[in-house]
Enzyme design. Structure first.
Site, PDB file in Angstrom:
ATOM      1  N   ASP A  77      71.287  61.793  -9.164  1.00 37.20           N
ATOM      2  CA  ASP A  77      71.834  61.931 -10.518  1.00 37.20           C
ATOM      3  C   ASP A  77      71.414  60.737 -11.379  1.00 37.20           C
ATOM      4  O   ASP A  77      71.711  59.592 -11.052  1.00 37.20           O
ATOM      5  CB  ASP A  77      73.352  62.017 -10.464  1.00 37.20           C
ATOM      6  N   SER A 127      74.624  66.204 -17.084  1.00 36.86           N
ATOM      7  CA  SER A 127      74.450  66.694 -15.713  1.00 36.86           C
ATOM      8  C   SER A 127      74.862  68.143 -15.535  1.00 36.86           C
ATOM      9  O   SER A 127      74.389  68.810 -14.614  1.00 36.86           O
ATOM     10  CB  SER A 127      75.270  65.833 -14.732  1.00 36.86           C
ATOM     11  N   GLU A 303      87.767  59.803  -1.079  1.00 42.70           N
ATOM     12  CA  GLU A 303      88.384  58.949  -2.097  1.00 42.70           C
ATOM     13  C   GLU A 303      89.251  59.820  -2.999  1.00 42.70           C
ATOM     14  O   GLU A 303      89.030  61.024  -3.113  1.00 42.70           O
ATOM     15  CB  GLU A 303      87.325  58.253  -2.957  1.00 42.70           C
ATOM     16  N   GLU A 354      73.820  65.208  -3.208  1.00 43.98           N
ATOM     17  CA  GLU A 354      73.703  64.439  -4.445  1.00 43.98           C
ATOM     18  C   GLU A 354      73.996  62.957  -4.226  1.00 43.98           C
ATOM     19  O   GLU A 354      75.031  62.588  -3.667  1.00 43.98           O
ATOM     20  CB  GLU A 354      74.686  64.960  -5.497  1.00 43.98           C
ATOM     21  N   ASP A 359      73.812  57.457 -11.245  1.00 42.32           N
ATOM     22  CA  ASP A 359      74.141  57.691 -12.650  1.00 42.32           C
ATOM     23  C   ASP A 359      75.247  56.765 -13.120  1.00 42.32           C
ATOM     24  O   ASP A 359      75.168  56.182 -14.214  1.00 42.32           O
ATOM     25  CB  ASP A 359      74.564  59.156 -12.804  1.00 42.32           C
ATOM     26  N   HIS A 363      75.347  54.010 -16.172  1.00 45.54           N
ATOM     27  CA  HIS A 363      76.323  54.077 -17.261  1.00 45.54           C
ATOM     28  C   HIS A 363      77.084  52.754 -17.409  1.00 45.54           C
ATOM     29  O   HIS A 363      77.443  52.355 -18.523  1.00 45.54           O
ATOM     30  CB  HIS A 363      77.324  55.200 -17.023  1.00 45.54           C
ATOM     31  N   HIS A 401      68.537  64.254 -14.890  1.00 44.40           N
ATOM     32  CA  HIS A 401      68.186  63.662 -16.179  1.00 44.40           C
ATOM     33  C   HIS A 401      67.806  62.205 -15.965  1.00 44.40           C
ATOM     34  O   HIS A 401      67.945  61.644 -14.881  1.00 44.40           O
ATOM     35  CB  HIS A 401      69.357  63.762 -17.167  1.00 44.40           C
ATOM     36  N   HIS A 508      72.286  58.626 -21.217  1.00 46.79           N
ATOM     37  CA  HIS A 508      71.163  59.273 -20.553  1.00 46.79           C
ATOM     38  C   HIS A 508      69.904  59.108 -21.398  1.00 46.79           C
ATOM     39  O   HIS A 508      69.967  58.762 -22.575  1.00 46.79           O
ATOM     40  CB  HIS A 508      71.438  60.764 -20.361  1.00 46.79           C
TER      41      HIS A 508
END
Length: 573
Positions: A77, A127, A303, A354, A359, A363, A401, A508
């Site tokens: 991701d 996403s 989690e 994944e 990602d 961020h 992405h 992104h």
């Protein structure tokens, strides 16, 4: 009556390129598939996207279909091409080797392509729509999970009848075993797109739907996962997100003060575990003790929310309050166990894995965590490469992405990828000295175009270099100058790369991402492809999926799936 033509010049190029590719498709040119001429984007529809994607895939796959018994889709991701380059350098340097020539596991795969990631309403995508394109063969809007662009965002009623069959659902219909593995919440956008259908990516529990003005009677992703209507449901679901499966009367086993979120009185963990041969685990000790021979369905929720970054998994913060110490498996661990369970089915399997927190590292403006999670993702791919047969298993590695991570300056060979640049600010000045900008200040190789690493003061950190995590509500005045990084350890795990534009969360990027592949059908991955074509190459390369699509009326006379299947009709049968 609309005129018909071949899929534009782009398909013509891929048709000619296909002739030079190795494999059975080189022997005979595929029969062209007619695609309606439309005005784009005004006349794009889900049916058009499906047919156009099928045509592009068929041009690459060819007349003689590959025979992939098993399919594994790895999704990094936010794994942009600069992320891949920086991660393999970091991996090599950590090993005391030449980082520039090092290769992540998936970089050794023999076939590569580029994927165009835009969504039907977004130049820079999210996403939800991107993973939906990969899983359904249909491009759609940002925020949508495996529903067509005809729906309205967060409007339940508008999405009725707009749900699109996913590759995982097709696999279940075909009698294959299926799995979704992630380091995010198992109800997050990427894993949700494999099994779920909603016009709002954030409807992860019933509470989320209820709080939305137009949520209506839509069923949340956690419940859709447990109550998957096709086949016997997922055999493997591993990730985070316990709170979306638990009741408010239940307390999280690690964060003992935190209750579950569900208000519909559905204990989804108990509902999962009630099925014959089903197991539920929430920590690594339990996970390691799973008896594969007696387990048919495995749910692991490690989690309350997302799983830890790989660095934090290996180096848990000291003095955490309100938590019971409990290890969680790595992405490689989860992939290995998932494959053991899925291989029990002689018909084959479909698995999505994944690396979701790549990602999140971006961020947060923290390249260290994004890159170390990319390396952990590579380790998971290596497990699959070691544990599968190239003759019967198609492995596809890609991203949904990009991100705004920049790889800049002229650092000398061997310069620490997370360090200050040594090597000059232009080619003429290249050397071993510390490179300086026009204000005589040093800088790092990696940076972000935007994000929380902006040097200006915020209500949580003063002006200057930022430390992960940098959460804030407001900014002060713009930064007076770039920070002096001369005495700053930019290789520290919590150092945040500078960002040019202040954003609370780095954004992104809109550029192409890479695809890597091996196994039956992998040769079809070449050139630059629309993202939804990935689904069609997989479907046309896996006989079980192709046969299932034909059985529900999607195929033309050449047995190529070209017509968008009606999921509602399939469910009604």
């Amino acid at each position: 009556m609309k005129a018909l033509c071949l899929l534009s010049a782009a398909v013509a190029v891929t048709l000619s390129a296909c002739a030079s590719q190795p494999g059975p498709s080189a022997a005979r040119a595929p029969t062209p598939i007619a695609v309606p001429v439309i005005q784009r984007p005004q006349q794009e529809t889900a049916a058009w996207w499906f047919t156009a994607g099928a045509a592009a895939a068929h041009a690459n796959v060819g007349h003689t279909p590959p025979r992939a018994k098993n399919v594994i889709v790895f999704l990094g991701d936010g794994m942009s091409i600069p992320t891949i380059a920086a991660a393999h350098i970091l991996m090599g340097q950590r090993q005391g080797k030449d980082g520039e020539s090092a290769r992540l596991a998936f970089e050794t795969l023999p076939y590569t392509a580029l994927s165009r990631t835009y969504e039907t309403d977004a130049q820079t995508p999210d996403s939800a729509g991107t993973m939906s394109a990969i899983m359904t063969g249909v491009k759609t809007r940002a925020g949508f999970i495996s529903v067509t662009q005809a729906a309205e965002r967060a409007d339940c009623a508008s999405s009725r009848g707009q749900e699109v069959l996913t590759a995982l659902e097709l696999a279940e219909l075909a009698g294959l075993s299926t799995g979704a593995v992630t380091t995010t919440k198992i109800t997050h956008a990427t894993p949700a797109a494999t099994y779920g259908h909603l016009p709002e990516r954030n409807w992860e529990s019933d509470v989320d739907v209820a709080q939305s003005p137009k949520g209506g009677d839509c069923v949340d992703f956690a419940r859709q996962l447990v109550e998957q209507p096709f086949g016997d449901g997922l055999e493997v679901a591993l990730g985070g997100g316990r709170e979306n499966f638990m009741l408010p009367t239940q307390r999280d086993p690690e964060e003992t003060g935190r209750p579950g979120k569900r208000l519909d009185q559905r204990d989804l963990i108990a509902q999962w575990a009630a099925r014959p041969g089903a197991s539920y685990v929430w920590n690594k000790e339990q996970f390691d003790k799973v008896d594969i021979s007696s387990t048919r369905h495995l749910l692991g929720l490690f989690e309350r929310s997302h799983m830890r970054f790989d660095h934090d998994r290996l180096n848990p913060p000291a003095g955490e309050t309100g938590r019971v110490a409990a290890d969680e498996p790595s992405l490689a661990d989860m992939t290995r166990t998932a494959l053991k369970l899925l291989k029990k089915n002689p018909k084959g399997y479909f698995l999505m894995v994944e690396g979701g927190r790549i990602d999140h590292g971006h961020h947060a403006g923290n390249a260290f965590r994004a890159l170390t999670d990319t390396i952990a993702f590579s380790d998971a791919v290596q497990v699959a490469m070691d544990d599968t047969d190239v003759a019967d298993t198609l492995i596809v590695v890609t991203s949904d992405h990009s991100h705004t991570l920049t790889f800049a300056g002229y650092p000398q060979r061997g310069n620490p990828i997370l360090g200050l640049v040594h090597g000059g600010s232009d080619f003429e000045d290249a050397g071993a000295t510390l490179a300086l900008d026009q204000h005589k200040l040093p800088y790092t190789t990696l940076g972000y175009a935007n994000g929380p690493g902006y040097a200006g003061a915020s209500d949580s950190q003063p002006e200057g270099p930022k430390t992960y995590p940098h959460y804030y509500r407001s900014l002060g005045k713009p930064a007076s100058r770039r920070p002096d990084l001369t005495k700053v350890d930019t290789e520290a795990p919590d150092y945040m790369q500078e960002s040019t534009v202040p954003f609370m969360s780095e954004s992104h990027g809109g550029e192409d991402v890479a695809i890597f592949a091996r196994g039956p059908g992998a040769q079809a991955f070449h050139g630059e492809l629309e993202q939804n074509v990935i689904f069609h190459i997989i479907a046309q390369s896996a006989p079980a999926l192709r046969k299932q699509l034909c059985a529900i009326g999607s195929c033309n006379a050449d047995q190529v799936p070209v017509t968008l299947p009606d999921r509602a009709k399939v469910l009604a049968k």
